[in-house]
Write an enzyme that holds these catalytic residues in place. Structure first.
Site, short mmCIF file in Angstrom:
data_model
loop_
_atom_site.label_atom_id
_atom_site.label_comp_id
_atom_site.label_asym_id
_atom_site.label_seq_id
_atom_site.Cartn_x
_atom_site.Cartn_y
_atom_site.Cartn_z
N LYS A 1 0.83 -1.21 0.00
CA LYS A 1 0.00 0.00 0.00
C LYS A 1 0.87 1.27 0.00
CE LYS A 1 -3.21 -2.85 -0.22
NZ LYS A 1 -4.34 -3.38 0.49
C1 LIG Z 1 -5.31 -4.53 0.73
C2 LIG Z 1 -6.78 -4.38 0.66
C3 LIG Z 1 -7.61 -4.74 1.73
C4 LIG Z 1 -7.11 -5.47 2.95
O1 LIG Z 1 -6.08 -4.84 3.62
P1 LIG Z 1 -5.30 -5.66 4.76
O2 LIG Z 1 -4.59 -4.58 5.51
O3 LIG Z 1 -4.35 -6.57 4.02
O4 LIG Z 1 -6.26 -6.40 5.57
C5 LIG Z 1 -8.96 -4.48 1.64
N1 LIG Z 1 -9.49 -3.92 0.54
C6 LIG Z 1 -8.74 -3.58 -0.52
C7 LIG Z 1 -9.39 -2.95 -1.70
C8 LIG Z 1 -7.36 -3.82 -0.50
O5 LIG Z 1 -6.62 -3.51 -1.57
#
Ligand SMILES: *Cc1c(COP(=O)(O)O)cnc(C)c1O
Length: 384
Positions: free
Chosen positions: A183
């Site tokens: 992210k």
């Molecule tokens: C990465 C992601 C999540 C989940 O995030 P985590 O921190 O890994 O639980 C949820 N929704 C979207 C659209 C994502 O890209």
């Protein structure tokens, strides 16, 4: 051909951040504590939110929100199928029914237009996704949710630093961020829930730590208050101080990261203009600041004669890593076998699910890395 493999994304951790983590490790207090509180305050200040609760992942945060809203058997939750599986899994685990809204073919986002016809007396929540770092068109969706008295939760896993009509995502509503390593900012694993609903946020704060009464949760006494009691059964989704201190460093650099992502995205867009077989997503026309979490293209599979998976494999042979965000959830094994989902239900989701891939994009990339990606695409597509 490129000599070294270019990964789809690598986290950018500074020596200062490593030193800050080491300091926490030496401090004698490594789980949720003073750094967690600082990180929550800094994130609240950054987004302009009324308040924030740090959690161990966006998935954990979303679980707390859905639980706090008392979503369960008999309820329906509207969300795209073009999302990460975590949201849909949670809806099912809580005994509720996911209802999939189709997306705009060019932005991959749900809209009032695709959500509204799905609302029934059972609809308890709507979960739009701010896709790839662009903002979903929230004004019409917020109006719809308010008119119908339905909870709205924004999945902002792609949208740390994104703005919608001059406001950072997170300022309004109930919003879940992710700090997974791919992210825009990372804490290793982690997440944040922002909300302008103070009652809901208090519930989330309690639910993320066993459902204990957080008023009695005294951080000055190292987070342990023997008198704290369970208000309702909760989870164990708190963020460690090891992670939180990394988040503080990353948050301070987020705007810089996003600025570099934007430069790289502009370079891609310029160079891809000559390759119509790999067309980037559209950028919404309404006012927003794009955080460029992902640079997604759609392969013109009819024209190029290979499918998307073959294209990704061929790029890998050229030492270019790619990602797939995402394969439509409703077509995955469990959802076809147990919920009766099938091809044809969501045309624009399915069209994209078969054609999208994410090109390498992270702030450590050089302009020449973009050139290498373009060269590899041209080689694979046999374009001079
Ligand atoms: C990465 C992601 C999540 C989940 O995030 P985590 O921190 O890994 O639980 C949820 N929704 C979207 C659209 C994502 O890209």
């Amino acid at each position: 051909m490129r000599e070294h493999f270019l990964p789809f994304s690598t986290p950018l951790i500074s020596e200062d951040e490593i030193a800050a983590v080491a300091e926490v490790l030496r401090s004698g207090w490594i789980t949720t504590g003073p750094n967690g509180a600082k990180f929550e305050a800094a994130f609240t200040a950054y987004t302009g939110a009324a308040g924030s609760v740090a959690v161990c992942s966006a998935t954990g945060g979303m679980h707390c929100v859905l639980q706090a809203l008392d979503i369960g058997p008999g309820d329906e939750v509207i969300t795209p199928s073009m999302t990460w599986v975590s949201t849909v899994n949670l809806i099912c685990l809580l005994g509720a029914a996911p209802v999939f809204a189709d997306i705009d073919r060019d932005t991959l986002m749900v809209s009032r237009k695709t959500i509204e016809p799905l609302i029934t007396a059972k609809t308890k929540a709507i979960i739009p996704v701010h896709y790839a770092g662009a903002a979903a068109d929230m004004d019409p969706i917020r109006a719809l949710a308010a008119e119908r008295g339905i909870a709205l939760i924004e999945d902002a896993a792609h949208a740390a630093g994104t703005e919608y009509k001059g406001e950072r995502i997170g300022k309004k509503g109930t919003v879940v961020f992710s700090f997974h390593p791919i992210k825009n900012m990372t804490t290793g694993e982690g997440g944040m829930v922002c909300s302008d609903d103070s009652e809901l946020l208090a519930k989330i704060k309690s639910l993320k730590f066993h459902g204990l009464g957080v008023d009695a949760f005294d951080r000055q006494t190292h987070g342990r208050a023997p008198q704290a009691q369970v208000l309702q059964p909760g989870f164990k989704y708190n963020l460690t101080d090891i992670a939180a201190v990394l988040g503080l460093g990353q948050l301070a650099r987020l705007n810089g990261f996003n600025a570099r992502r934007t430069e790289l995205a502009e370079l891609y867009r310029e160079k891809l203009a000559a390759i119509p077989e790999a067309a980037p997503l559209g950028i919404p026309a309404y006012e927003q600041l794009h955080a460029w979490h992902l640079f997604i293209v759609r392969l013109d599979t009819e024209k190029v004669g290979i499918n998307r998976d073959e294209f990704m494999a061929a790029l890998k042979e050229q030492n270019i890593g790619t990602g797939l965000h995402f394969r439509a959830v409703h077509l995955q094994k469990y959802y076809t076998e147990h919920l009766g989902m099938k091809r044809g239900m969501l045309p624009d989701t399915e069209w994209n699910s078969d054609r999208i891939l994410s090109l390498p994009l992270c702030p450590s990339m050089l302009d020449s890395d973009v050139d290498d990606v373009i060269t590899a695409i041209k080689t694979v597509l046999k374009k001079g």
